[in-house]
Design an enzyme around this catalytic site. Structure first.
Site, PDB file in Angstrom:
ATOM      1  N   ARG A 152      -2.476  -3.730   6.663  1.00  0.00           N
ATOM      2  CA  ARG A 152      -2.717  -4.644   5.555  1.00  0.00           C
ATOM      3  C   ARG A 152      -4.044  -4.237   4.915  1.00  0.00           C
ATOM      4  O   ARG A 152      -4.950  -3.735   5.600  1.00  0.00           O
ATOM      5  CB  ARG A 152      -2.794  -6.090   6.028  1.00  0.00           C
ATOM      6  N   LYS A 176      -3.674 -10.940  11.354  1.00  0.00           N
ATOM      7  CA  LYS A 176      -3.531 -12.367  11.079  1.00  0.00           C
ATOM      8  C   LYS A 176      -3.673 -13.180  12.361  1.00  0.00           C
ATOM      9  O   LYS A 176      -3.223 -12.770  13.426  1.00  0.00           O
ATOM     10  CB  LYS A 176      -2.160 -12.640  10.449  1.00  0.00           C
ATOM     11  N   HIS A 258       0.210  -3.163  -0.316  1.00  0.00           N
ATOM     12  CA  HIS A 258       1.286  -3.547   0.593  1.00  0.00           C
ATOM     13  C   HIS A 258       2.497  -2.634   0.437  1.00  0.00           C
ATOM     14  O   HIS A 258       3.320  -2.535   1.359  1.00  0.00           O
ATOM     15  CB  HIS A 258       1.677  -5.008   0.355  1.00  0.00           C
ATOM     16  N   ARG A 261       2.426  -0.197   3.158  1.00  0.00           N
ATOM     17  CA  ARG A 261       2.850  -0.788   4.431  1.00  0.00           C
ATOM     18  C   ARG A 261       4.382  -0.876   4.487  1.00  0.00           C
ATOM     19  O   ARG A 261       4.988  -0.524   5.496  1.00  0.00           O
ATOM     20  CB  ARG A 261       2.210  -2.174   4.562  1.00  0.00           C
ATOM     21  N   HIS A 284       3.579  -8.066  13.457  1.00  0.00           N
ATOM     22  CA  HIS A 284       4.397  -9.233  13.141  1.00  0.00           C
ATOM     23  C   HIS A 284       4.600 -10.076  14.395  1.00  0.00           C
ATOM     24  O   HIS A 284       4.964  -9.554  15.448  1.00  0.00           O
ATOM     25  CB  HIS A 284       5.773  -8.811  12.606  1.00  0.00           C
ATOM     26  N   TYR A 293      12.971  -4.715   6.718  1.00  0.00           N
ATOM     27  CA  TYR A 293      12.935  -3.273   6.488  1.00  0.00           C
ATOM     28  C   TYR A 293      14.239  -2.603   6.876  1.00  0.00           C
ATOM     29  O   TYR A 293      14.517  -1.487   6.446  1.00  0.00           O
ATOM     30  CB  TYR A 293      11.759  -2.649   7.245  1.00  0.00           C
TER      31      TYR A 293
END
Length: 312
Positions: A152, A176, A258, A261, A284, A293
């Site tokens: 990110r 995150k 992004h 990514r 994630h 994806y």
């Protein structure tokens, strides 16, 4: 108490006590600033006027402005977090946002560059990287690492020098929710990063120190990627440089970091990487976030079909 005062206290809490990421705090701050402005224009600037009807009126106005369903859903999530905090802080008798519902939206597939596009873009950036222009060496390293490690942009900009293991070719990332992970990167990124750290980064720091007194605090010696003024390279600066390069490539869609990514994740799946491995690399918490994806990994699907189906 004024609604604006409660919002300020909420933002301080989520940043200092809850430890939310800078990106999340900025999103809360932006959404609630618009909400407070709407409340004040409606002459309901006091906290006791903050009820579900006020929230619904604001969301309806946002929808009438033609904003995307994903944006409205984020606004709802912000109000729900704010409402939960109000209730827990006993500033209101209940959560005024508890019955809000986010609009359903079809999930858009992310923009992904083809292998040849990615090679062409990185070659273009590398061709401009020269020792007499330290910014160009830095930018080359930024592009290579964004793609190689599927980071990110906030993770990349917050990387410290101590977070890089050049021998093991890994970076230690704080993602995150303050979750830490170690991500590998490959040979091209290693060469670009080594060159940047040896030649460009010292030049950028020396230049910044000479331009301003040391007491000004502008020079950040701990940051991996230094900005032109010696501080940490900013997210907006990375957005601008990435948008400029993506604008040179055919195809529509977002032009932010992004995209790198998304592209890295899809190329990993096309190359046969396990979905769980990609999930771990991206950081994630839920596999469902990674599964998007699989929808864009058509090359892998076609290859599997040809190899496995008896009538292929």
């Amino acid at each position: 108490m004024r609604l604006s005062t409660a919002v300020e206290r909420f933002l301080t809490t989520v940043q200092l006590e809850y430890g939310y990421s800078e990106h999340t705090v900025r999103a809360y701050q932006r959404d609630l600033a618009w909400f407070v402005t709407f409340a004040e224009e409606s002459r309901r600037e006091q906290l006791d006027a903050c009820d579900i009807e006020l929230m619904r009126e604001w969301l309806w106005q946002r929808q009438q402005q033609g904003l995307a369903a994903t944006t409205i859903a984020r606004n709802v999530a912000t109000l729900k977090s704010f409402g939960t905090w109000l209730e827990r802080s006993r500033l209101v008798p209940g959560n005024p946002a508890s019955r809000l519902r986010a609009p359903k939206a079809g999930r858009e597939l992310p923009r992904v560059l083809a292998d040849e596009q990615m090679r062409r873009l990185l070659a273009r950036v590398e061709a401009r990287a020269t020792p007499d222009q330290p910014e160009s060496l830095r930018d080359h390293a930024v592009f290579e690492l964004l793609y190689a490690a599927a980071l990110r942009v906030s993770e990349l900009c917050s990387l410290p020098v101590t977070g890089v293991d050049t021998a093991g070719r890994t970076v230690r990332v704080l993602g995150k929710g303050n979750k830490e992970r170690v991500v590998p990167y490959g040979g091209p990124a290693a060469r670009a990063l080594d060159t940047y750290m040896a030649l460009a980064r010292p030049q950028l720091l020396v230049r910044a120190a000479a331009a301003a007194p040391a007491s000004s605090g502008r020079v950040d010696h701990g940051a991996l990627f230094a900005g032109n003024s010696g501080g940490r390279l900013g997210v907006n600066a990375v957005y601008r440089m990435v948008a400029r390069e993506l604008g040179e490539e055919p195809g529509g869609g977002p032009k932010g970091p992004h995209t790198f990514r998304h592209t890295a994740a899809t190329h990993l799946l096309n190359g046969g990487a396990d979905l769980r491995v990609v999930q771990e690399m991206l950081g994630h918490s839920s596999l469902s976030s990674t599964q998007v994806y699989t929808h864009v990994s058509t090359e892998r699907l076609a290859q599997s079909y040809r190899q496995a189906h008896p009538r292929a």
